[in-house]
Design a protein around this motif. Sequence first.
Motif: not given
Lengths: 176, 251
Positions: B193-218
């Motif tokens: 739960g803490i990890g999910k919360l951290f992931d949701a508000v962390n700008p670095f996570s936001a950028a990484l998750n976007t890279f994953d979503s766009v490049v790997i998952d199109s």
Amino acid sequence: MFKIFVTVLFLLAAANPVLANDTLEISLQPDPANPPSPQMGDWLKFHSKIENHSSNDAHGVVAWISLIQVDPGKEQPVDLEDWSAHKAVTRSVLPVAQQVGVEWPMRLIQAGSYRVVISAVDRETAHVMTSPFIGFQVRQMPVVESGRILPVAFGVPSLLLILIIWRRYRHRGIFG
Amino acid sequence: MTNPIILIARKESGELLLSGRGITWLLALSIVMSVLSLLLVSNTELSLLDNASVVYMVMGTVTALGSLLAVVLGTDAIAGERERGSLWPLLLAPVTPSQIVLGKMGGQTAGWIVMYLLSLPYVWAVGSSGQNLAQAVIYLALFATPVVLGFGFFCIGLSARVHHVRTALLTGLITLMLLASPLLLGPSLRQSGIGKLFDAVNPFSAALNTFDSVVIDSQTLAVQSSRLVVTLVWLVTTALFAMRSMRKIKI
């Protein structure tokens, strides 16, 4: 008549790869969890059983895995260096009617058609004994091409280094 | 008369791009990228990674290196001037604190642009035989820019508030390590739960998750809107922090 005899013998040998004077019987099966259509980077696992079905103990048993690429024009034995860290097993004695099970994990490094086979020898038998082979196909996967990486990896730092050197010598007035 | 913001920004970017020290930093960053790239083709484990995963990995590394450069530049922006004895003359010059900060931010932006341009050959080298290369280039600019500049602005603010470069640098680096931890921990972070919360508000996570979503998952930009908001909030908050800190600057 001789031709018929030889043909029958060959067919028998082909149907049952265990020759009459083999002391060891080797089976080979793919793991049920293996991917049906594996691609580069996947792991495959094979299971073999080496059984002493002779009337004497087998001494100094060594069994090893071999991989052969069979693509037309690329037929060759494959160096297992990157494919598998588990390439052979040894047993000092394999008693009569006893068997040893061996698991052979393998990482698929290159695309192509392959045959895998387990071979074994012991001290008493004068020839190599082999399992039936298993064939499998490895699909290509888009991976990084080293041809593009190398010029960039060496080129960009080199350019910056040249810029630094040029700046230093320009300040000293060597380049005017 | 030239705008003082542009003058300061030009001086800051000139120090980075034209000084021997600045180019040496860029050389060090390019060597890190080169070593990573060479590992990707020479290491058996890494060379078997899917092409899109490799592009994602390089994009994450570029963002981390850019942030590291921003932390160093941001820390040096005020605290460095103070230690070199050049802060007094700057404050006595006919410029407002806001103009000084905006000029420093301009220098930061120029540093990141150079770093981004420097990374493009690497992104091309690892990604040209795979999928979504153009998206990788665009989304790296779109999402890494607010993250990287945010780190720079945050450190400008820090360096205005603390006396020593060392203190500001250490605080900046610890913050960077904390926020960039998803780069090392990967998806395992999101399992609690803490990890999910951290992931949701962390700008670095936001950028990484976007890279994953766009490049790997199109996936499309519409899917990334909440992540873009997180990175923009980070950028605006840190910019306000820098401006506010400059008004409370410690001499």
